[in-house]
Design an enzyme around this catalytic site. Structure first.
Site, PDB file in Angstrom:
ATOM      1  N   PRO A 432       0.835  -1.212   0.000  1.00 29.77           N
ATOM      2  CA  PRO A 432       0.000   0.000   0.000  1.00 29.77           C
ATOM      3  C   PRO A 432       0.867   1.257   0.000  1.00 29.77           C
ATOM      4  CG  PRO A 432      -0.776  -1.575   1.640  1.00 29.77           C
ATOM      5  CD  PRO A 432       0.549  -2.085   1.149  1.00 29.77           C
ATOM      6  N   GLN A 510      -6.973  -1.628   1.556  1.00 27.32           N
ATOM      7  CA  GLN A 510      -6.548  -1.379   2.932  1.00 27.32           C
ATOM      8  C   GLN A 510      -7.451  -0.303   3.517  1.00 27.32           C
ATOM      9  OE1 GLN A 510      -3.026   1.048   4.125  1.00 27.32           O
ATOM     10  NE2 GLN A 510      -2.165  -0.909   4.804  1.00 27.32           N
ATOM     11  N   TYR A 591      -1.805   5.662  12.851  1.00 33.02           N
ATOM     12  CA  TYR A 591      -3.166   6.061  12.515  1.00 33.02           C
ATOM     13  C   TYR A 591      -4.106   5.580  13.623  1.00 33.02           C
ATOM     14  CZ  TYR A 591      -0.980   7.267   8.115  1.00 33.02           C
ATOM     15  OH  TYR A 591      -0.153   7.828   7.166  1.00 33.02           O
ATOM     16  N   ARG A 639      -2.389  -4.976   9.151  1.00 32.56           N
ATOM     17  CA  ARG A 639      -1.049  -4.377   9.183  1.00 32.56           C
ATOM     18  C   ARG A 639      -0.804  -3.776  10.556  1.00 32.56           C
ATOM     19  NH1 ARG A 639       2.531  -0.726   5.020  1.00 32.56           N
ATOM     20  NH2 ARG A 639       2.709  -2.781   4.088  1.00 32.56           N
ATOM     21  N   ARG A 733       8.675   1.120  -2.989  1.00 29.52           N
ATOM     22  CA  ARG A 733       9.452   1.960  -3.902  1.00 29.52           C
ATOM     23  C   ARG A 733       9.897   1.222  -5.174  1.00 29.52           C
ATOM     24  NH1 ARG A 733      10.542   3.908   1.172  1.00 29.52           N
ATOM     25  NH2 ARG A 733      10.381   6.177   1.437  1.00 29.52           N
TER      26      ARG A 733
END
Length: 791
Positions: A432, A510, A591, A639, A733
């Site tokens: 993600p 997600q 988060y 996650r 990446r």
């Protein structure tokens, strides 16, 4: 950049610059350096010989408090790379070493009565005393003043132009200037003792002993025609349980010989004032202070399990000598030395730390299939990889692959993996990645192209960015959502494309809520910075801002917790209708749900704060609500941040319990990330640096895991999968750089089978272009620089 220095007499250096002189040169005239070296180990002696050879006019003195024949340990292993530097710098030392080396190629791993051998590695070792004798002789030939049984005077920095502190892991010099060097010393969990056997092993031998007290291991290798080094190691609690803390030296040695009697052929072990010790990793913020510079173990240590202590010290000496030749002043030379060596040392220390921790956690791997266990051990430092071993010993590697379940010629990354009712065609996941490119939470053409391209690129699973469950739960105004029917229809357009045009690739969503990290600018406009206008109120487990300039969130009430739980469930219903194959609950990176899990961000005193069990309560309630509405045949993953990288925060042990809790509620896999929970974190970055956390969760709990974090090559993916450290690898990446990363990985490995099917319109490009010669022989690799012994 590492280099070699050709040591020729100073008068014959041609265009080489004059060696730097002391800033207070005598009578205003430049004079050769007066050099004091504290410590007569290999690094200090070799630095003395090099500096004297490069300029015979230098006055070089070595102070060593012990006798010349006093040393710890027995054998030293040097890599081909290090030997090459020695050969260029001083052929006489190199020739003397060559005459005394013992060489071998094989590594034996003995576990539960089975011995597995991997060949083609290439080691060279000699006795530590012999190495010191060679260096003593060379120093005397060159006119170095060797002062044994003599403490170094305290005023050396005043009486000499350069002071090289090579006084070891317990460096007095380092401690004297601790306020400048700022050392950080980490003590680890195992006890070990250096011993010797009176016969040569015919390989590098690792042997595992499972005793009533716990797991012990032997590291052994030959260093002379009639001798081998033997290191016995075990965790501290095993050492105590076995009673070694109450035994004298002779009794300890006798007991070790009995435990490993088969490996030792019934022969006794020998001591050299051997004592049980605990390894200490030394890191310094600075390596020099005025005219004092650290070298070898005084500056840095690397665990003996990759054998780089002597190697690093010798290479330090080579680099320091070269920098002194090339720079016009001493400060410039010392700065250049540190700039050159620091990244090399940091890389080695990361590999050593990975190897050290593997042995600390050895008990986790005991039940692996024997050959997979051997492969796991050989690749523990991350420097030796699947491709390395395939080049060195194809038969061994192919046997491991076959037992793992790879069809002939199939790289591990292209084996399928099943999660509930979903079978992924390979082990690659597009991680993600927030794109911040939605309008009113609606994914548009950018998302179709972005996710569609990566699905066409061959990954087994493509994940969306964090999709927010409410408008207030966004990170930025550009975040995508699933809180309206319009957003769900836009996502369905994307999932339809993936299923129709990239058959075999699954697409996952997600779901998350930003919590206290919301209402910020787009990443490229100012990451984590509050919006200049249009802010929305934030909520979190506790009223704690993320950064000093961040908006302070409101602590969530019970009613708000219920509302947010229902928002997650409603978004999951929309995600199922949109056609997603897998749903991941985002409980990481600080988060909202992650904020409940960490004690650094959850200061609540009600049923949702306090102990880990209570901090888990709300994330588990959300998980249950989502699982109840998510189709039963479709998998759910979670996650997590397995560590906060901050004191007092989530630990690796906590992460195991968090994973267990989610698995007990029906999670099919744990996506193991780390950090980003608090702003003052101190991550230990490096290659595949987060994978040990996934590894630990997998082997402690048996739960499938997804590993993330600086995994960049297909060789890394193959290595991690085949070693059993993870089930899937998520890359971010690399997929931004190359949307077709997975298909290109197949082409580079010459693989065209299942799990790597090119879309029909792209098949003409499936063969890798030939840009140069392909028939050149590949160089033989040497394990000595990555996994050897010698201190």
């Amino acid at each position: 950049m590492e280099r070699t220095v050709t040591a020729t007499p100073s008068g014959a250096r041609g265009t080489a610059r004059q060696a730097p002189t002391h800033p207070h040169s005598r009578d205003g005239v430049s004079h050769p350096l007066r050099v004091a070296i504290i410590g007569g180990g290999p690094g200090g002696l070799y630095a003395a010989a090099l500096l004297k050879r490069l300029d015979p006019g230098r006055e070089v003195t070595v102070w060593e408090r012990n006798p010349p024949d006093s040393t710890f340990g027995f054998g030293v292993v040097l890599s081909d790379e290090t030997l090459g530097g020695i050969e260029h710098a001083d052929p006489q030392v190199y020739e003397a070493l060559q005459r005394h080396f013992t060489r071998w190629d094989d590594i034996d791993i003995v576990h539960r009565g089975e011995r597995h051998t991997s060949g083609g590695h290439g080691f060279a070792a000699l006795g530590r005393k012999r190495l010191l004798e060679i260096l003593h002789t060379r120093c005397r030939e060159l006119g170095v003043d060797l002062r044994f049984r003599t403490e170094a005077p305290e005023d050396l920095p005043r009486t000499h132009d350069l002071v090289i502190a090579a006084d070891g892991v317990h460096s007095t010099t380092r401690e004297t200037y601790a306020d400048v060097f700022r050392p950080r010393v980490t003590t680890h969990r195992c006890r070990y003792i250096w011993l010797a056997a009176d016969f040569p092993f015919d390989s590098f031998r690792f042997e595992i002993a499972e005793t009533e007290h716990g797991v012990m291991q032997l590291h052994g290798y030959p260093y002379a025609p009639d001798a081998s080094t033997v290191i016995v190691e075990m965790r501290e609690e095993v050492w105590h349980a076995a009673g070694f803390d109450e035994l004298g030296e002779a009794e300890s040695i006798e007991r070790c010989a009995k435990i490993f009697a088969e490996a030792l052929r019934g022969r006794p072990l020998q001591s050299n004032n051997s004592t049980w010790t605990t390894f200490r990793t030394v890191v310094n913020d600075s390596w020099s202070h005025g005219n004092v510079v650290l070298l070898g173990d005084a500056a840095h240590t690397a665990h003996f399990s990759i054998g780089s202590g002597t190697k690093l010290a010798v290479e330090d000496a080579l680099a320091l000598a070269a920098c002194l030749e090339e720079r016009d002043s001493l400060p410039e030379a010392l700065a250049a030395y540190e700039a050159e060596r620091r990244p090399v040392v940091a890389s080695t220390q990361r590999a050593a730390r990975a190897s050290l921790e593997w042995f600390e956690n050895l008990a986790l791997y005991l039940d692996q299939p024997p050959r997979q266990f051997a492969f796991n051990l050989l690749t523990r430092s991350r420097r030796v990889t699947h491709d390395n071993l395939r080049l060195r010993d194809a038969r061994f590697t192919e046997t491991v692959e076959r037992e793992f379940g790879c069809p002939p010629g199939t790289p591990p990354m292209f084996t399928p993996f099943r999660l509930r009712g979903l079978t992924l065609r390979n082990r690659v996941v597009v991680s993600p990645m927030d794109m911040y490119s939605a309008a009113d939470g609606v994914p548009g053409d950018f998302h179709l192209v972005h996710l569609g391209a990566r699905a066409l690129g061959g990954a087994g699973l493509v994940m969306t960015e964090m999709v927010c469950v409410s408008e207030e739960g966004r990170i930025t105004p550009g975040c995508a959502g699933l809180y309206t029917g319009r957003q769900a229809e836009a996502w369905k357009r994307i999932t339809n494309f993936v299923h129709e045009r990239a058959p075999g690739t699954a697409i996952g969503v997600q779901l998350g809520h930003s919590g206290r990290k919301g209402s910020t600018k787009l990443m490229w406009e100012g990451m984590d910075e509050p919006l200049e206008e249009g802010n929305w109120p934030l909520v979190a487990p506790s009223a704690l801002p993320y950064k000093g300039f961040s908006q302070t969130p409101r602590e969530l009430s019970r009613a708000q917790l219920t509302d947010i739980r229902e928002q997650f469930a409603a978004s999951a219903v929309r995600a199922a209708r949109a056609g997603f194959d897998l749903l991941e609950l985002h409980c990481a990176h600080g988060y909202l749900l992650s904020g409940f899990l960490s004690s650094l961000t959850n200061r609540r005193t009600d049923a949702y704060g306090g102990s880990l069990e209570k901090r888990l309560r709300f994330p588990l309630e959300v998980f249950d609500a989502v699982r109840n509405v998510w189709p039963g045949e479709r998998p759910m993953t979670v996650r997590i941040s397995a560590t906060d990288w901050a004191e007092g925060g989530t630990t690796a042990e906590d992460a195991v319990e968090i994973a267990r809790a989610f698995a007990a509620h029906g999670a099919d896999a744990i996506d193991v990330s780390t950090g980003q929970v608090v702003a003052d974190e101190r991550p230990e970055f490096g290659r595949s640096y987060q994978t040990p956390f996934a590894d630990r969760i997998r082997h402690t709990t048996g739960i499938p895991v997804i590993a993330v974090g600086a995994i960049s090559s297909w060789d890394d993916v193959n290595s991690l999968i085949l070693a059993g450290r993870t089930d899937l690898c998520a890359l971010a990446r690399p997929h931004l750089y190359d949307p077709h990363w997975t298909l290109h990985a197949a082409a580079e490995q010459g693989y065209t089978g299942p799990g790597a099917t090119w879309p029909a319109p792209y098949r003409a490009g499936s063969r890798r272009p030939q840009t140069g010669r392909t028939d050149a022989p590949k160089p033989r690799l040497s394990l000595g620089s990555g996994d050897a012994r010698g201190r």
